[in-house]
Scaffold this motif. Structure first.
Motif, mmCIF file in Angstrom:
data_model
loop_
_atom_site.group_PDB
_atom_site.id
_atom_site.type_symbol
_atom_site.label_atom_id
_atom_site.label_comp_id
_atom_site.label_asym_id
_atom_site.label_seq_id
_atom_site.Cartn_x
_atom_site.Cartn_y
_atom_site.Cartn_z
ATOM 1 N N HIS A 249 9.349 2.732 5.289
ATOM 2 C CA HIS A 249 10.083 2.628 4.024
ATOM 3 C C HIS A 249 10.410 1.157 3.761
ATOM 4 C CE1 HIS A 249 13.371 3.069 1.070
ATOM 5 N NE2 HIS A 249 12.681 4.135 0.695
ATOM 6 N N TYR B 171 13.059 -0.165 3.175
ATOM 7 C CA TYR B 171 14.334 -0.617 3.741
ATOM 8 C C TYR B 171 14.232 -0.973 5.226
ATOM 9 C CZ TYR B 171 16.583 1.434 -0.456
ATOM 10 O OH TYR B 171 16.973 1.756 -1.740
ATOM 11 N N ASP C 45 8.084 3.955 -1.140
ATOM 12 C CA ASP C 45 9.349 4.642 -1.415
ATOM 13 C C ASP C 45 9.215 6.079 -0.911
ATOM 14 O OD1 ASP C 45 7.792 5.942 -3.317
ATOM 15 O OD2 ASP C 45 9.037 5.391 -5.025
ATOM 16 N N SER C 46 10.263 6.859 -1.127
ATOM 17 C CA SER C 46 10.281 8.217 -0.550
ATOM 18 C C SER C 46 9.117 9.057 -1.065
ATOM 19 C CB SER C 46 11.593 8.909 -0.909
ATOM 20 O OG SER C 46 12.672 8.114 -0.528
ATOM 21 N N PHE D 72 15.481 12.349 7.563
ATOM 22 C CA PHE D 72 14.996 13.313 6.564
ATOM 23 C C PHE D 72 13.572 12.984 6.124
ATOM 24 C CE2 PHE D 72 16.714 10.151 3.552
ATOM 25 C CZ PHE D 72 15.724 10.125 2.582
ATOM 26 N N MET D 73 13.191 11.715 6.205
ATOM 27 C CA MET D 73 11.835 11.316 5.802
ATOM 28 C C MET D 73 10.811 11.798 6.837
ATOM 29 S SD MET D 73 12.520 7.447 4.499
ATOM 30 C CE MET D 73 13.399 7.179 2.964
ATOM 31 N N TYR E 294 17.459 16.152 -4.377
ATOM 32 C CA TYR E 294 16.899 14.842 -4.034
ATOM 33 C C TYR E 294 16.379 14.932 -2.602
ATOM 34 C CZ TYR E 294 17.170 9.652 -4.119
ATOM 35 O OH TYR E 294 16.897 8.310 -4.118
ATOM 36 N N ASN F 264 16.611 13.146 -0.194
ATOM 37 C CA ASN F 264 17.581 12.704 0.828
ATOM 38 C C ASN F 264 18.524 13.858 1.163
ATOM 39 O OD1 ASN F 264 16.515 10.449 -0.619
ATOM 40 N ND2 ASN F 264 18.097 9.138 0.256
ATOM 41 N N THR G 85 12.406 12.831 -6.009
ATOM 42 C CA THR G 85 12.803 11.517 -5.489
ATOM 43 C C THR G 85 13.243 10.699 -6.706
ATOM 44 O OG1 THR G 85 10.752 10.293 -5.775
ATOM 45 C CG2 THR G 85 10.889 11.689 -3.817
ATOM 46 N N SER G 86 13.667 9.467 -6.467
ATOM 47 C CA SER G 86 14.108 8.671 -7.621
ATOM 48 C C SER G 86 12.918 8.292 -8.509
ATOM 49 C CB SER G 86 14.880 7.432 -7.155
ATOM 50 O OG SER G 86 14.213 6.805 -6.102
ATOM 51 N N HIS H 242 24.634 2.287 -1.515
ATOM 52 C CA HIS H 242 24.563 2.033 -2.959
ATOM 53 C C HIS H 242 25.914 2.115 -3.653
ATOM 54 C CE1 HIS H 242 20.283 2.595 -2.046
ATOM 55 N NE2 HIS H 242 20.118 1.748 -3.047
ATOM 56 N N HIS I 19 19.071 0.270 -8.136
ATOM 57 C CA HIS I 19 18.578 1.609 -7.778
ATOM 58 C C HIS I 19 19.529 2.631 -8.405
ATOM 59 C CE1 HIS I 19 17.310 5.025 -5.324
ATOM 60 N NE2 HIS I 19 16.232 4.312 -5.015
ATOM 61 N N GLU J 91 20.849 5.160 -7.354
ATOM 62 C CA GLU J 91 21.904 5.689 -6.476
ATOM 63 C C GLU J 91 23.198 4.871 -6.612
ATOM 64 O OE1 GLU J 91 20.628 6.047 -2.379
ATOM 65 O OE2 GLU J 91 18.761 6.979 -2.983
ATOM 66 N N SER K 58 13.464 3.345 -8.871
ATOM 67 C CA SER K 58 13.293 3.580 -7.433
ATOM 68 C C SER K 58 12.882 2.267 -6.776
ATOM 69 C CB SER K 58 12.188 4.609 -7.216
ATOM 70 O OG SER K 58 10.948 4.047 -7.599
ATOM 71 N N THR K 59 12.836 2.233 -5.471
ATOM 72 C CA THR K 59 12.462 0.988 -4.784
ATOM 73 C C THR K 59 11.088 0.496 -5.242
ATOM 74 O OG1 THR K 59 11.847 2.418 -2.936
ATOM 75 C CG2 THR K 59 13.896 1.192 -2.716
ATOM 76 N N MET L 189 18.808 3.030 8.478
ATOM 77 C CA MET L 189 17.449 2.467 8.420
ATOM 78 C C MET L 189 17.289 1.369 9.482
ATOM 79 S SD MET L 189 15.308 3.431 5.949
ATOM 80 C CE MET L 189 15.312 4.546 4.562
HETATM 81 P P1 13P Z 1 13.489 5.598 -2.922
HETATM 82 O O1 13P Z 1 12.698 5.301 -1.714
HETATM 83 O O2 13P Z 1 13.037 6.854 -3.562
HETATM 84 O O3 13P Z 1 13.580 4.467 -3.884
HETATM 85 O O4 13P Z 1 14.993 5.908 -2.409
HETATM 86 C C1 13P Z 1 15.737 4.940 -1.783
HETATM 87 C C2 13P Z 1 16.557 5.459 -0.673
HETATM 88 O O5 13P Z 1 17.749 5.405 -0.655
HETATM 89 C C3 13P Z 1 15.882 6.028 0.461
HETATM 90 O O6 13P Z 1 16.796 6.408 1.379
#
Ligand code: 13P
Ligand code: SF4
Length: 334
Positions: free
Chosen positions: A45, A47, A61-62, A84-85, A133, A135, A149-150, A196, A219, A221, A235-236, A289
């Motif tokens: 990811h 992050y 991204d997710s 969760f990913m 979502y 997450n 996802t976002s 966030h 973002h 969130e 989203s990211t 992360m």
């Molecule tokens: P995205 O990867 O969908 O942008 O979400 C960010 C996030 O918080 C992942 O935990």
């Protein structure tokens, strides 16, 4: 020094194998060697720390990471992200081995929706379709009708007939943003992401005074007060793409700091400033992360532990709403 067998015994308690890594090892070379030898794919990811991103086969991204997991031909999926990913990758590929460098890499947002209260919440709103979502835990996914996802949440909500009531969970900030974007009056679960929610609108305002040309990108969130200040919300991966196409030279980035690495690689001539949190700590680093390190990544690939293990029935129940998300995303070319 902990022996391998001692470390294996304590694996679930510690979250990773607590054996020493030879400091003279070139971990990039070792990880690349292990990928080839074991036919493993390394998904990371945005992050994750820069070193992990640099050695990954795919950074995303997710949504992108789920899509990669769903289509990989590798025997082993190494997921440099949070629990969760990796769990989602296991749900999509139950026959593959899915590894997570640190099992304790959780998510405050996923934790904000415990299974039983969520079940009761759902039961208290009969006739509602549940959009969750990504997450969230596998148990909450199994109680949901569609995952999002976002990157695809807005499109997914727009596919739901106007007269169909919707529960959106678990992120109240993303939910409130989507209510505004879609005009749908959804029932929101009261969850949020600790990273966030920490951005300070006041400090961003002060930063804008010193950097008047800088654009604020955020973002969804983030809280509404921060989103209101944003020139772009996404989203990211959407934030990254925006900075690559947009003409500004400076950006104040309101999301986890890991994303700055790809922004700087893709636009070396631009300046990226992390949006400041509302206290003195580095709280815009996700502590979950950032539990993953290059050493833990190497260890999990070398010893194939910790592995994500899941109940088969839970996998089947959680898979349906994820498949719906992937089908809708594919339909819209997302
Ligand atoms: P995205 O990867 O969908 O942008 O979400 C960010 C996030 O918080 C992942 O935990
Ligand atoms: Fe969860 Fe927030 Fe960390 Fe993403 S940044 S993993 S939503 S705590």
């Amino acid at each position: 020094m902990t022996t391998l067998s001692e470390a294996k015994k304590d694996l679930r308690k510690n979250g990773y194998l607590t054996v020493d890594v030879d400091p003279t090892l070139d971990l990039f070379t070792e990880i690349n060697r292990l990928k080839k030898e074991k036919n493993a794919i390394l998904l990371a990811h945005y992050y994750q720390e820069p070193d992990i991103q640099d050695v990954a086969d795919f950074i995303g991204d997710s949504l992108g990471l789920s899509q990669q997991a769903a289509k990989t031909k590798a025997d082993i999926i190494v997921f440099a992200g949070v629990h969760f990913m990796a769990e989602t990758a296991k749900i999509l590929c139950p026959d593959k081995k899915v590894l997570l460098p640190d099992l304790h890499a959780g998510c405050s947002l996923a934790d904000s929706a415990p299974t039983e209260p969520f079940r009761k919440f759902r039961e208290a709103h009969p006739g509602h379709i549940v959009i969750s979502y990504i997450n969230c835990s596998a148990e909450v996914k199994a109680l949901s009708d569609i995952i999002c996802t976002s990157s695809n949440a807005q499109k997914i909500i727009e596919t739901i007939p106007e007269d169909q009531p919707i529960i959106f969970a678990p992120d109240k900030n993303l939910g409130a943003y989507l209510i505004k974007k879609t005009g749908r009056n959804m029932v929101l679960w009261n969850g949020s992401c600790q990273v966030h929610e920490i951005f300070s609108a006041e400090k961003i305002t002060k930063l804008k005074v010193r950097h008047p040309q800088a654009k604020v990108i955020a973002h969804p969130e983030c809280e509404e007060v921060v989103l209101k200040m944003a020139d772009f919300i996404g989203s990211t991966s959407a934030l990254l793409k925006y900075t690559m196409k947009d003409e500004a030279k400076e950006y104040i980035v309101a999301t986890e700091t890991g994303i700055l690495h790809q922004m700087e690689i893709n636009s070396p001539e631009k300046t990226f400033i992390p949006a400041p949190p509302n206290n003195a700590c580095a709280c815009n680093n996700c502590p979950h992360m950032k539990l993953n390190t290059l050493e833990k990544l190497y260890l999990c690939m070398e010893y194939e532990e910790p592995e994500i293990l899941m109940d088969e029935q839970l996998i089947m129940a959680a898979r349906k709403p994820i498949d719906r998300m992937l089908e809708i995303s594919a339909r819209f070319g997302l």
